[in-house]
Structures are given as structure tokens and as C-alpha cells.
Motif scaffolding. Structure first.
Motif, PDB file in Angstrom:
ATOM      1  N   ILE A  13       0.844  -1.200   0.000  1.00 30.83           N
ATOM      2  CA  ILE A  13       0.000   0.000   0.000  1.00 30.83           C
ATOM      3  C   ILE A  13       0.876   1.246   0.000  1.00 30.83           C
ATOM      4  O   ILE A  13       0.661   2.178  -0.787  1.00 30.83           O
ATOM      5  N   ILE A  14       1.874   1.277   0.858  1.00 31.59           N
ATOM      6  CA  ILE A  14       2.784   2.426   0.930  1.00 31.59           C
ATOM      7  C   ILE A  14       3.513   2.610  -0.394  1.00 31.59           C
ATOM      8  O   ILE A  14       3.641   3.728  -0.909  1.00 31.59           O
ATOM      9  N   HIS A  15       3.984   1.506  -0.963  1.00 30.52           N
ATOM     10  CA  HIS A  15       4.689   1.567  -2.248  1.00 30.52           C
ATOM     11  C   HIS A  15       3.782   2.137  -3.335  1.00 30.52           C
ATOM     12  O   HIS A  15       4.192   2.977  -4.138  1.00 30.52           O
ATOM     13  N   SER A  16       2.536   1.703  -3.366  1.00 33.64           N
ATOM     14  CA  SER A  16       1.606   2.188  -4.381  1.00 33.64           C
ATOM     15  C   SER A  16       1.315   3.675  -4.181  1.00 33.64           C
ATOM     16  O   SER A  16       1.218   4.443  -5.142  1.00 33.64           O
ATOM     17  N   GLN A  17       1.192   4.128  -2.921  1.00 36.33           N
ATOM     18  CA  GLN A  17       0.972   5.551  -2.655  1.00 36.33           C
ATOM     19  C   GLN A  17       2.182   6.387  -3.082  1.00 36.33           C
ATOM     20  O   GLN A  17       2.027   7.460  -3.670  1.00 36.33           O
ATOM     21  N   GLN A  18       3.374   5.886  -2.802  1.00 36.75           N
ATOM     22  CA  GLN A  18       4.591   6.600  -3.206  1.00 36.75           C
ATOM     23  C   GLN A  18       4.682   6.702  -4.720  1.00 36.75           C
ATOM     24  O   GLN A  18       5.068   7.731  -5.272  1.00 36.75           O
ATOM     25  N   LEU A  19       4.331   5.607  -5.392  1.00 36.64           N
ATOM     26  CA  LEU A  19       4.375   5.604  -6.853  1.00 36.64           C
ATOM     27  C   LEU A  19       3.393   6.631  -7.421  1.00 36.64           C
ATOM     28  O   LEU A  19       3.727   7.390  -8.335  1.00 36.64           O
ATOM     29  N   LYS A  23       4.343  10.003  -9.562  1.00 39.94           N
ATOM     30  CA  LYS A  23       3.754  10.326 -10.863  1.00 39.94           C
ATOM     31  C   LYS A  23       3.190  11.740 -10.844  1.00 39.94           C
ATOM     32  O   LYS A  23       3.347  12.497 -11.796  1.00 39.94           O
ATOM     33  N   THR A  24       2.546  12.107  -9.749  1.00 35.23           N
ATOM     34  CA  THR A  24       1.994  13.454  -9.630  1.00 35.23           C
ATOM     35  C   THR A  24       3.117  14.481  -9.629  1.00 35.23           C
ATOM     36  O   THR A  24       3.026  15.507 -10.304  1.00 35.23           O
ATOM     37  N   GLU A  25       4.195  14.209  -8.896  1.00 34.97           N
ATOM     38  CA  GLU A  25       5.335  15.124  -8.883  1.00 34.97           C
ATOM     39  C   GLU A  25       5.938  15.246 -10.276  1.00 34.97           C
ATOM     40  O   GLU A  25       6.316  16.336 -10.699  1.00 34.97           O
ATOM     41  N   ALA A  26       6.009  14.124 -10.980  1.00 33.82           N
ATOM     42  CA  ALA A  26       6.544  14.156 -12.346  1.00 33.82           C
ATOM     43  C   ALA A  26       5.644  14.987 -13.251  1.00 33.82           C
ATOM     44  O   ALA A  26       6.135  15.765 -14.081  1.00 33.82           O
ATOM     45  N   ASP A  27       4.330  14.852 -13.091  1.00 38.24           N
ATOM     46  CA  ASP A  27       3.405  15.662 -13.891  1.00 38.24           C
ATOM     47  C   ASP A  27       3.569  17.138 -13.594  1.00 38.24           C
ATOM     48  O   ASP A  27       3.555  17.973 -14.506  1.00 38.24           O
ATOM     49  N   LEU A  28       3.707  17.463 -12.299  1.00 44.13           N
ATOM     50  CA  LEU A  28       3.901  18.866 -11.926  1.00 44.13           C
ATOM     51  C   LEU A  28       5.206  19.413 -12.508  1.00 44.13           C
ATOM     52  O   LEU A  28       5.252  20.538 -13.017  1.00 44.13           O
ATOM     53  N   MET A  29       6.254  18.613 -12.436  1.00 44.57           N
ATOM     54  CA  MET A  29       7.547  19.033 -12.982  1.00 44.57           C
ATOM     55  C   MET A  29       7.437  19.219 -14.498  1.00 44.57           C
ATOM     56  O   MET A  29       7.962  20.186 -15.060  1.00 44.57           O
ATOM     57  N   TRP A  30       6.740  18.294 -15.155  1.00 39.28           N
ATOM     58  CA  TRP A  30       6.563  18.386 -16.608  1.00 39.28           C
ATOM     59  C   TRP A  30       5.807  19.661 -16.963  1.00 39.28           C
ATOM     60  O   TRP A  30       6.158  20.369 -17.915  1.00 39.28           O
ATOM     61  N   ASP A  31       4.748  19.977 -16.196  1.00 43.42           N
ATOM     62  CA  ASP A  31       3.984  21.201 -16.448  1.00 43.42           C
ATOM     63  C   ASP A  31       4.860  22.435 -16.277  1.00 43.42           C
ATOM     64  O   ASP A  31       4.783  23.376 -17.071  1.00 43.42           O
ATOM     65  N   LYS A  32       5.697  22.426 -15.242  1.00 39.97           N
ATOM     66  CA  LYS A  32       6.588  23.569 -14.996  1.00 39.97           C
ATOM     67  C   LYS A  32       7.579  23.733 -16.149  1.00 39.97           C
ATOM     68  O   LYS A  32       7.798  24.840 -16.645  1.00 39.97           O
TER      69      LYS A  32
END
Length: 69
Positions: A13-19, A23-32
């Protein structure tokens, strides 16, 4: 009959939440990065247009205006 769905372990569960968060952080970075690229592209285009204008003006002063005298 036993259920086909099994509960994930706490580590999974923790691993899936981190993943998901990564992904969200990567999307935010991509948007920036995309925003910065678009801003730089707009500046580049305006500078390119300005340089083209100055080049044409200089060429006109050097070659066209002296030929009219």
C-alpha cells in the motif's frame, strides 16, 4: 466461496501511494518545464522578429539608400 480480491500488505500500500505521488510530482515538474519552455519560446520568437527587422533596416540603409543617390 473465497473472494478473489486479496488485501494488499501495508508495504505494498505504501509503495503504491509513493508511486502515485511520484507520478503526480513528475506531472507537476513536466507542467513547470512546459510553461518555462513556452515562455522562452515566446521571448525567442519576439527577439528573432526584432533582429530580422533590424537586419532588414540595416541592409536597406547600406544597399538600397546609397543606390538612390
Amino acid at each position: 466461496m473465497k473472494s478473489m480480491v486479496t488485501r494488499l500488505s501495508q508495504n505494498e500500500i505504501i509503495h503504491s501511494q509513493q508511486l502515485r505521488r511520484r507520478k503526480t510530482e513528475a506531472d507537476l515538474m513536466w507542467d513547470k518545464i512546459t510553461e518555462e519552455y513556452q515562455a522562452k519560446l515566446a521571448v525567442h520568437d519576439s527577439l528573432r522578429c526584432r533582429m530580422r527587422y533590424l537586419l532588414d533596416k540595416t541592409l536597406h540603409k547600406l544597399f538600397v539608400e546609397p543606390a538612390t543617390f
